[in-house]
Design a protein around this motif. Structure first.
Motif, PDB file in Angstrom:
ATOM      1  N   GLU A  71      28.387  32.218  -4.697  1.00 58.34           N
ATOM      2  CA  GLU A  71      27.843  32.787  -3.453  1.00 58.34           C
ATOM      3  C   GLU A  71      27.169  34.140  -3.677  1.00 58.34           C
ATOM      4  O   GLU A  71      26.458  34.642  -2.826  1.00 58.34           O
ATOM      5  N   GLN A  72      27.422  34.793  -4.811  1.00 54.37           N
ATOM      6  CA  GLN A  72      26.900  36.139  -5.027  1.00 54.37           C
ATOM      7  C   GLN A  72      25.413  36.084  -5.371  1.00 54.37           C
ATOM      8  O   GLN A  72      24.915  35.081  -5.882  1.00 54.37           O
ATOM      9  N   ALA A  73      24.732  37.214  -5.068  1.00 54.98           N
ATOM     10  CA  ALA A  73      23.319  37.299  -5.392  1.00 54.98           C
ATOM     11  C   ALA A  73      23.153  37.449  -6.903  1.00 54.98           C
ATOM     12  O   ALA A  73      23.944  38.133  -7.547  1.00 54.98           O
ATOM     13  N   PRO A  74      22.125  36.835  -7.489  1.00 64.97           N
ATOM     14  CA  PRO A  74      21.923  36.946  -8.932  1.00 64.97           C
ATOM     15  C   PRO A  74      21.520  38.365  -9.337  1.00 64.97           C
ATOM     16  O   PRO A  74      20.874  39.083  -8.570  1.00 64.97           O
ATOM     17  N   THR A  75      21.931  38.758 -10.525  1.00 70.94           N
ATOM     18  CA  THR A  75      21.643  40.104 -11.006  1.00 70.94           C
ATOM     19  C   THR A  75      21.023  40.040 -12.384  1.00 70.94           C
ATOM     20  O   THR A  75      21.067  39.019 -13.064  1.00 70.94           O
ATOM     21  N   ARG A  76      20.442  41.189 -12.797  1.00 72.68           N
ATOM     22  CA  ARG A  76      19.791  41.242 -14.097  1.00 72.68           C
ATOM     23  C   ARG A  76      20.814  41.292 -15.226  1.00 72.68           C
ATOM     24  O   ARG A  76      20.625  40.698 -16.269  1.00 72.68           O
ATOM     25  N   PHE A  77      21.906  42.028 -14.994  1.00 73.25           N
ATOM     26  CA  PHE A  77      22.883  42.196 -16.060  1.00 73.25           C
ATOM     27  C   PHE A  77      24.242  41.666 -15.643  1.00 73.25           C
ATOM     28  O   PHE A  77      24.641  41.771 -14.481  1.00 73.25           O
ATOM     29  N   LEU A  78      24.964  41.126 -16.618  1.00 71.00           N
ATOM     30  CA  LEU A  78      26.362  40.738 -16.430  1.00 71.00           C
ATOM     31  C   LEU A  78      27.162  41.442 -17.508  1.00 71.00           C
ATOM     32  O   LEU A  78      26.865  41.319 -18.697  1.00 71.00           O
ATOM     33  N   ARG A  79      28.144  42.246 -17.118  1.00 72.98           N
ATOM     34  CA  ARG A  79      28.956  42.931 -18.116  1.00 72.98           C
ATOM     35  C   ARG A  79      30.426  42.837 -17.708  1.00 72.98           C
ATOM     36  O   ARG A  79      30.734  42.653 -16.529  1.00 72.98           O
ATOM     37  N   GLU A  80      31.294  43.014 -18.721  1.00 72.68           N
ATOM     38  CA  GLU A  80      32.716  42.959 -18.412  1.00 72.68           C
ATOM     39  C   GLU A  80      33.347  44.337 -18.500  1.00 72.68           C
ATOM     40  O   GLU A  80      32.958  45.154 -19.323  1.00 72.68           O
ATOM     41  N   PHE A  81      34.317  44.574 -17.630  1.00 73.17           N
ATOM     42  CA  PHE A  81      35.061  45.830 -17.658  1.00 73.17           C
ATOM     43  C   PHE A  81      36.544  45.536 -17.648  1.00 73.17           C
ATOM     44  O   PHE A  81      36.978  44.509 -17.121  1.00 73.17           O
ATOM     45  N   GLU A  88      44.158  43.454  -7.709  1.00 72.73           N
ATOM     46  CA  GLU A  88      43.576  44.254  -6.630  1.00 72.73           C
ATOM     47  C   GLU A  88      42.053  44.155  -6.595  1.00 72.73           C
ATOM     48  O   GLU A  88      41.390  44.837  -5.835  1.00 72.73           O
ATOM     49  N   VAL A  89      41.485  43.297  -7.464  1.00 74.00           N
ATOM     50  CA  VAL A  89      40.036  43.102  -7.477  1.00 74.00           C
ATOM     51  C   VAL A  89      39.737  41.701  -6.950  1.00 74.00           C
ATOM     52  O   VAL A  89      40.405  40.744  -7.321  1.00 74.00           O
ATOM     53  N   GLU A  90      38.752  41.609  -6.069  1.00 72.69           N
ATOM     54  CA  GLU A  90      38.352  40.322  -5.525  1.00 72.69           C
ATOM     55  C   GLU A  90      36.918  40.018  -5.925  1.00 72.69           C
ATOM     56  O   GLU A  90      36.108  40.935  -6.070  1.00 72.69           O
ATOM     57  N   VAL A  91      36.609  38.741  -6.106  1.00 74.15           N
ATOM     58  CA  VAL A  91      35.231  38.345  -6.356  1.00 74.15           C
ATOM     59  C   VAL A  91      34.393  38.738  -5.139  1.00 74.15           C
ATOM     60  O   VAL A  91      34.786  38.503  -4.003  1.00 74.15           O
ATOM     61  N   GLY A  92      33.243  39.375  -5.405  1.00 76.26           N
ATOM     62  CA  GLY A  92      32.414  39.841  -4.308  1.00 76.26           C
ATOM     63  C   GLY A  92      32.629  41.295  -3.968  1.00 76.26           C
ATOM     64  O   GLY A  92      31.844  41.890  -3.242  1.00 76.26           O
ATOM     65  N   GLN A  93      33.695  41.872  -4.519  1.00 76.60           N
ATOM     66  CA  GLN A  93      33.959  43.293  -4.267  1.00 76.60           C
ATOM     67  C   GLN A  93      32.863  44.134  -4.925  1.00 76.60           C
ATOM     68  O   GLN A  93      32.317  43.783  -5.961  1.00 76.60           O
ATOM     69  N   VAL A  94      32.532  45.259  -4.283  1.00 76.68           N
ATOM     70  CA  VAL A  94      31.436  46.101  -4.769  1.00 76.68           C
ATOM     71  C   VAL A  94      31.994  47.424  -5.262  1.00 76.68           C
ATOM     72  O   VAL A  94      32.818  48.049  -4.595  1.00 76.68           O
TER      73      VAL A  94
END
Lengths: 206, 122
Positions: A71-81, A88-94
């Motif tokens: 459901e998320q908008a596509p982005t130029r970069f994908l990185r992991e942290f 406490e982190v949800e998919v879609g959280q900004v």
């Protein structure tokens, strides 16, 4: 909470402190990062959060990649942290610059500027040879080893070659100012990479 | 240049200072800290050059004076918050942007003619 934030290096300038000291600062344009995927210890072997940075139009992505974003908008970069507590982190959280505070110690990592094929003086800081008095080596390597024993050059010997364009992490930097509305972070000192390059701002206790 | 950069640089500019011209005699009131006391030190001389523009946060200007026979030049950051104020004593009539030729001159030869401008009609 995440341990870092993606940003674009805009360039360097100077700002005045209140007492009139001119500080050299790097302007970093950060932006909202959306959580695309959660990786858990049980399933993926590590508690990581995959985030997307910089929105791109949907026509720029093909179907398999679009499927990954769900459901998320596509982005130029994908990185992991890394994250302390994955729950406490949800998919879609900004996440945005509010992750950091002014005066905080950080490390900035990025891809350094490529220098091309360079000699040992630039690449490894060798001293070179004397410039005059009949010397002809100048910026050369000098000896690269012994003679009949071992009759070979050791692996990993520092020599000329491609220099730069590698990941560099600059430790001990400090956030001077955060402009939350514009998602701009001012960092004291220089950060790796060219203007416009992608960098990662990391929390650091140095 | 990117807008983020412009915004950061614009925020550093000071607009309340008078227009500084090369050749002008000025008194720069500069805040200096001695120990933990702060006072204002005046530096009086001729502006012999401006560097890096005016609407630029890195802009500086050079003021030259002759003290006890020794030429002293001081470079001030134009937008520094340490500059309390700049008093313009006299506007000079000069034809160069950089008055480095003053360095080679002494006494009467180092004078600059005053620029006579029409008085604003009251």
């Amino acid at each position: 909470m995440l341990n870092g934030l993606l940003a674009r290096k805009i360039g360097m300038t100077q700002i005045f402190e209140e007492d009139g000291t001119a500080l050299p600062v790097t302007v970093l344009q950060s932006g909202p990062m959306t959580v695309i995927q959660k990786k858990t210890l049980e399933k993926d072997g590590c508690n990581h959060v995959q985030v997307g940075f910089e929105a791109i139009p949907e026509r720029k992505v093909n179907k398999p990649i679009k499927g990954h974003y769900k459901e998320q908008a596509p982005t130029r970069f994908l990185r992991e942290f890394e994250v302390e507590n994955i729950d406490e982190v949800e998919v879609g959280q900004v996440f945005d610059v509010s992750l950091f505070s002014e005066g905080e110690s950080i490390a900035v990592s990025g891809n350094s500027k490529g220098k091309g094929f360079t000699g040992v003086m630039k690449r490894h800081g060798f001293a070179g040879q004397p410039a005059s008095h009949g010397h002809r080596g100048h910026r050369g390597t000098g000896s690269i080893g012994q003679c009949a024993t071992p009759s070979r050059v050791f692996k990993g010997k520092k020599m000329h070659g491609r220099h730069g364009n590698s990941k560099v992490t600059q430790l001990g930097l400090k956030i001077v100012k955060i402009l939350a509305d514009e998602a701009v972070v001012l960092v004291k000192g220089a950060v790796p990479g060219p203007n416009g390059g992608l960098v990662t701002i990391l929390k650091s206790n140095r | 240049m990117s807008t983020a950069m412009e915004m950061v640089e614009q925020s550093q500019l000071r607009s309340e200072l008078p227009e500084l011209r090369v050749g002008s005699s000025v008194r720069v009131n500069y805040r200096i800290t001695e120990g933990n006391k702060e006072r204002i030190q005046a530096f009086e001389g001729v502006i012999i050059g401006k560097h890096c523009g005016t609407r630029n946060n890195k802009a500086t200007f050079t003021v030259r004076k002759v003290t006890q026979g020794y030429g002293v030049e001081r470079i001030f950051p134009l937008h520094s918050p340490r500059i309390e104020s700049v008093d313009i004593i006299k506007i000079g009539k000069v034809r160069q942007a950089k008055l480095y030729y003053l360095r080679a001159r002494r006494g009467k030869a180092a004078r600059i003619k005053e620029r006579i401008t029409a008085r604003p009609s009251a």
